[in-house]
Enzyme design. Structure first.
Site, PDB file in Angstrom:
ATOM      1  CE  LYS A  92      -3.930   2.123   0.461  1.00 57.90           C
ATOM      2  NZ  LYS A  92      -3.652   2.723  -0.842  1.00 57.90           N
ATOM      3  CD  GLN A 113       3.390   4.604   2.148  1.00 57.31           C
ATOM      4  OE1 GLN A 113       3.880   5.476   1.455  1.00 57.31           O
ATOM      5  NE2 GLN A 113       2.342   4.811   2.908  1.00 57.31           N
ATOM      6  CE  LYS A 116       4.567   7.522   5.739  1.00 56.30           C
ATOM      7  NZ  LYS A 116       4.376   8.514   4.676  1.00 56.30           N
ATOM      8  CE  LYS A 128       4.787   7.413  -2.472  1.00 60.41           C
ATOM      9  NZ  LYS A 128       4.013   8.003  -1.389  1.00 60.41           N
ATOM     10  N   GLY A 167      -2.858   8.232  -4.245  1.00 58.22           N
ATOM     11  CA  GLY A 167      -2.235   9.433  -4.816  1.00 58.22           C
ATOM     12  C   GLY A 167      -0.983   9.840  -4.051  1.00 58.22           C
ATOM     13  CG  ASP A 168       3.250  10.990  -3.080  1.00 61.58           C
ATOM     14  OD1 ASP A 168       3.141  10.906  -1.860  1.00 61.58           O
ATOM     15  OD2 ASP A 168       4.261  11.500  -3.612  1.00 61.58           O
ATOM     16  CB  THR A 211      -2.049  13.528   4.489  1.00 65.16           C
ATOM     17  OG1 THR A 211      -2.422  12.379   3.736  1.00 65.16           O
ATOM     18  CG2 THR A 211      -0.579  13.450   4.825  1.00 65.16           C
ATOM     19  CG  ASN A 242      -4.221  16.131  -0.353  1.00 61.57           C
ATOM     20  OD1 ASN A 242      -3.751  15.419   0.521  1.00 61.57           O
ATOM     21  ND2 ASN A 242      -5.529  16.255  -0.510  1.00 61.57           N
ATOM     22  CB  SER A 379      -5.448   4.814   1.998  1.00 65.20           C
ATOM     23  OG  SER A 379      -5.349   5.926   1.139  1.00 65.20           O
TER      24      SER A 379
HETATM   25  P1  NDP Z   1       0.717  17.822  -4.177  1.00 67.25           P
HETATM   26  O1  NDP Z   1       1.168  17.497  -5.543  1.00 67.25           O
HETATM   27  O2  NDP Z   1      -0.744  18.004  -3.915  1.00 67.25           O
HETATM   28  O3  NDP Z   1       1.464  19.137  -3.654  1.00 67.25           O
HETATM   29  C1  NDP Z   1       2.855  19.240  -3.584  1.00 67.25           C
HETATM   30  C2  NDP Z   1       3.192  20.652  -3.158  1.00 67.25           C
HETATM   31  O4  NDP Z   1       4.583  20.752  -2.888  1.00 67.25           O
HETATM   32  C3  NDP Z   1       2.883  21.676  -4.222  1.00 67.25           C
HETATM   33  O5  NDP Z   1       2.545  22.871  -3.619  1.00 67.25           O
HETATM   34  C4  NDP Z   1       4.219  21.784  -4.960  1.00 67.25           C
HETATM   35  O6  NDP Z   1       4.407  22.995  -5.674  1.00 67.25           O
HETATM   36  C5  NDP Z   1       5.159  21.731  -3.769  1.00 67.25           C
HETATM   37  N1  NDP Z   1       6.486  21.308  -4.185  1.00 67.25           N
HETATM   38  C6  NDP Z   1       6.830  20.233  -4.929  1.00 67.25           C
HETATM   39  N2  NDP Z   1       8.156  20.187  -5.102  1.00 67.25           N
HETATM   40  C7  NDP Z   1       8.650  21.250  -4.447  1.00 67.25           C
HETATM   41  C8  NDP Z   1       9.952  21.751  -4.220  1.00 67.25           C
HETATM   42  N3  NDP Z   1      11.018  21.157  -4.754  1.00 67.25           N
HETATM   43  N4  NDP Z   1      10.085  22.858  -3.464  1.00 67.25           N
HETATM   44  C9  NDP Z   1       9.003  23.464  -2.932  1.00 67.25           C
HETATM   45  N5  NDP Z   1       7.748  23.044  -3.107  1.00 67.25           N
HETATM   46  C10 NDP Z   1       7.584  21.959  -3.850  1.00 67.25           C
HETATM   47  O7  NDP Z   1       1.320  16.674  -3.228  1.00 67.25           O
HETATM   48  P2  NDP Z   1       0.877  16.239  -1.780  1.00 67.25           P
HETATM   49  O8  NDP Z   1       0.411  17.416  -1.009  1.00 67.25           O
HETATM   50  O9  NDP Z   1       0.002  15.057  -1.915  1.00 67.25           O
HETATM   51  O10 NDP Z   1       2.257  15.697  -1.187  1.00 67.25           O
HETATM   52  C11 NDP Z   1       3.191  16.550  -0.517  1.00 67.25           C
HETATM   53  C12 NDP Z   1       4.144  15.697   0.304  1.00 67.25           C
HETATM   54  O11 NDP Z   1       3.388  14.924   1.261  1.00 67.25           O
HETATM   55  C13 NDP Z   1       4.966  14.667  -0.468  1.00 67.25           C
HETATM   56  O12 NDP Z   1       6.209  14.498   0.157  1.00 67.25           O
HETATM   57  C14 NDP Z   1       4.152  13.386  -0.315  1.00 67.25           C
HETATM   58  O13 NDP Z   1       4.943  12.216  -0.488  1.00 67.25           O
HETATM   59  C15 NDP Z   1       3.690  13.542   1.126  1.00 67.25           C
HETATM   60  N6  NDP Z   1       2.535  12.740   1.504  1.00 67.25           N
HETATM   61  C16 NDP Z   1       1.338  12.876   0.841  1.00 67.25           C
HETATM   62  C17 NDP Z   1       0.252  12.141   1.245  1.00 67.25           C
HETATM   63  C18 NDP Z   1      -1.101  12.335   0.644  1.00 67.25           C
HETATM   64  O14 NDP Z   1      -2.065  11.764   1.168  1.00 67.25           O
HETATM   65  N7  NDP Z   1      -1.260  13.144  -0.393  1.00 67.25           N
HETATM   66  C19 NDP Z   1       0.366  11.123   2.313  1.00 67.25           C
HETATM   67  C20 NDP Z   1       1.640  11.131   2.997  1.00 67.25           C
HETATM   68  C21 NDP Z   1       2.682  11.897   2.553  1.00 67.25           C
HETATM   69  P3  NDP Z   1       4.160  23.034  -7.266  1.00 67.25           P
HETATM   70  O15 NDP Z   1       2.689  23.084  -7.447  1.00 67.25           O
HETATM   71  O16 NDP Z   1       4.861  24.264  -7.702  1.00 67.25           O
HETATM   72  O17 NDP Z   1       4.789  21.793  -7.833  1.00 67.25           O
END
Ligand code: NDP
Length: 447
Positions: A92, A113, A116, A128, A167-168, A211, A242, A379
C-alpha cells in the site's frame, strides 16, 4: 551515526547494490541507526536475516509508458512500482507523477512506507510507485491518455488483496479517476484497487483531508504531552498541495495562525493569517501559482524561491512539500527564530543535518513516518469500507483518524522511552514501526 558492525555492513551493502540512489541510502541509514538498541536486545533479527531482508524490496516493476500528446506526437515516460514489503498486508502506498521521479526516489518512499503503515496498526504492507511524467501544463486529455497507458501496464501487478496504490505528488482526484476507470475497463472488476477515489465511485469521506488533518492531530498530541497546544501559535506550512492545504485548515481550526505557504516557485507571507479559500481557489480550482494570492490580497508579500519560507518567524513549522526541502541552514534559521515544534507532513522533508539541529536545540520534532501516516491510515479505512460495500460518515472516519494519530504518537513515544531515548520520536517511530513487520517476518521463516 551507525556504530554496530553488522548494521554498518548492511549499510555498505545497500550503498553497493543501490548506487546513485542517495535518498534511499538516507532513509535506510536513519532506520538502521535507530535499530542499534533493538538488535542488541533481540539479536535474532540479525541471526535470522530480518535486517538484510527488510532493506531489499520484494519486487521492483519498471516499465515504458507511451502516450500521444495533443499535437499527435508520441511521448515516452518511465513507470515504476516498488512492492517493498508485504509481511503485514497487501502493498500500500501512493503513486507520484513528477519529473524528479526515479527508481531511487520510489525505493526510499516504499521503504519509509513499510514502517509508516505498520505504525497505523492496520494490516497494510509497504509499496510506492510513480512516473517521471509531469502533469503540470498538460491538458486533461493528455493526462487521461498518460494515466490510461500507465494503468494498462500496472494493472498486471496490482489488486485489492495484492497491491493498492493511492495518490501522492501530482496524483490527485483527476488522475485517480482516470487510473481507476482504466483498471475497471481492463480487468472487468469493480474492486477497491486504488484509494483516494471520488465519492461517487467508492471513495471515503475525509480521505482528501486525512494527511493534513492527521498531521495536526499528531502535532496537537505532541504539544499536549509537553503542556501546550496550537492555540495562539504562529504556524508556517510549506507547499500548497493536498497535504499543505488541509494541514493549514486544521491548524487554523485548532487555534493556530498560519502566516506562510509556498509552491515550487516561491512563498507567500500574510501577517493577517492565510486566507485558505483563496489558496484553494488557486490550487484546487484552477491549478495556478501561489503568487496569484497577491491578486486578492495585495497587502501580503510574495518571495521567489522556496527555502526562504523557513526564515519566517513561527512557533510551529509544518513542512508539507517534498523531500529534503529543509536543510541545516533552514533549521538554524527556524531555531534562531524560536521555533517550538517541527512536524513533517511531506516524506523526509528534513535533511539529517536539519533533524540533528532541531534535536540539539530541544525542538519537539515529529518525523514523517509517524506524523503524516493519517493519509495511508484513512486509505486503509477506504479499503475496509470497499470490502464491506459500506460508506462511513465524515465524522466517523475523522474520529477514527484522530484516534489512530493519538495512538501513533503514544507508541512512538513509548518505544523511544523503552529503548532509552525518551523524547526522540525519530527513533521511536522507526522502532515501533519495525517491530511488527520484523516479528511477522520472523514468523514466516526465510522470506
Ligand atoms: P501535491 O502534488 O498536492 O502538492 C505538492 C506541493 O509541494 C505543491 O505545492 C508543490 O508545488 C510543492 N512542491 C513540490 N516540489 C517542491 C519543491 N522542490 N520545493 C518546494 N515546493 C515543492 O502533493 P501532496 O500534497 O500530496 O504531497 C506533498 C508531500 O506529502 C509529499 O512528500 C508526499 O509524499 C507527502 N505525503 C502525501 C500524502 C497524501 O495523502 N497526499 C500522504 C503522505 C505523505 P508546485 O505546485 O509548484 O509543484
Amino acid at each position: 551515526m551507525i556504530t554496530n558492525a553488522y548494521l554498518l555492513e548492511v549499510m555498505e551493502n545497500v550503498k553497493k547494490r543501490n548506487q546513485g540512489e542517495p535518498e534511499f541510502h538516507q532513509a535506510v541509514a536513519e532506520v538502521l541507526e535507530s535499530l542499534e538498541p533493538v538488535v542488541a536486545k533481540y539479536p535474532e533479527f540479525i541471526e535470522k536475516g530480518v535486517i538484510d531482508s527488510i532493506v531489499e524490496p520484494e519486487r521492483i516493476i519498471k516499465f515504458r509508458v507511451p502516450w500521444v500528446d495533443d499535437s499527435g506526437k508520441v511521448q515516452i515516460n518511465r513507470g515504476f512500482r516498488v512492492q517493498f514489503n508485504s509481511a503485514i498486508g497487501p502493498y500500500k502506498g501512493g503513486l507520484r507523477f513528477h519529473p524528479s521521479v526515479n527508481e531511487g526516489i520510489i525505493k526510499f518512499l516504499g521503504f519509509e512506507q513499510t514502517f509508516k503503515n505498520s505504525l497505523t496498526t492496520l494490516p497494510i504492507g509497504g509499496g510506492k510507485g510513480g512516473s517521471d511524467f509531469d502533469p503540470k501544463g498538460k491538458s486533461d486529455g493528455e493526462v487521461m491518455r498518460f494515466c490510461q497507458s500507465f494503468m494498462t501496464e500496472l494493472q498486471k501487478y496490482i489488486g485489492a488483496d495484492t497491491d493498492v496504490p493511492a495518490g501522492d505528488i501530482g496524483v490527485g482526484a483527476r488522475e485517480i479517476g482516470y487510473l481507476f476507470g482504466q483498471y475497471k475497463r481492463l480487468r472487468d472488476e469493480y474492486t477497491g484497487v486504488l484509494t483516494g477515489k471520488g465519492l461517487t465511485y467508492g471513495g471515503s469521506l475525509a480521505r482528501k483531508e486525512a494527511t493534513g488533518y492527521g498531521l495536526c492531530y499528531f502535532t496537537e498530541e505532541l504539544l499536549k504531552d509537553n503542556g501546550t497546544s496550537f492555540a495562539g501559535k504562529t504556524v508556517v506550512v510549506s507547499g500548497s498541495g493536498n497535504v499543505a492545504i488541509y494541514a493549514t485548515e486544521k491548524a487554523t481550526t485548532l487555534g493556530g495562525k498560519v502566516v506562510a505557504m509556498s509552491d515550487s516557485n516561491g512563498y507567500i507571507y500574510d501577517k493577517n493569517g492565510i486566507d485558505l479559500d483563496t489558496v484553494k481557489a488557486i490550487k484546487e480550482g484552477r491549478r495556478g501559482r501561489i503568487k496569484e494570492y497577491l491578486d486578492v490580497h495585495p497587502e501580503a508579500e510574495y518571495h521567489e524561491g522556496c527555502s526562504g519560507i523557513w526564515t519566517v518567524k513561527c512557533d510551529i513549522a509544518l513542512p508539507c512539500a517534498t523531500q529534503n526541502e529543509s536543510n541545516e541552514a533552514s533549521a538554524k534559521a527556524l531555531v534562531a527564530n524560536g521555533v517550538l515544534a517541527v512536524c513533517e507532513g511531506a516524506n523526509m522533508p528534513s535533511t539529517p543535518e536539519a533533524i540533528h539541529t532541531f534535536q540539539q536545540a530541544g525542538v519537539f520534532f515529529g518525523p514523517a513516518k509517524a506524523a503524516n501516516a493519517g493519509g495511508v491510515a484513512t486509505s486503509a479505512l477506504e479499503m475496509s469500507q470497499n470490502s464491506m460495500r459500506l460508506s462511513w460518515s465524515f465524522e466517523e472516519v475523522d474520529e477514527k483518524l484522530h484516534g489512530i494519530m493519538i495512538n501513533i504518537y503514544k507508541s512512538a513515544s513509548a518505544a523511544a522511552e523503552e529503548f532509552g531515548m525518551k523524547g526522540n520520536l525519530v527513533a521511536g517511530a522507526n522502532i515501533a514501526g519495525f517491530m511488527k513487520v520484523a516479528r511477522s517476518m520472523l514468523a514466516y521463516g526465510v522470506c
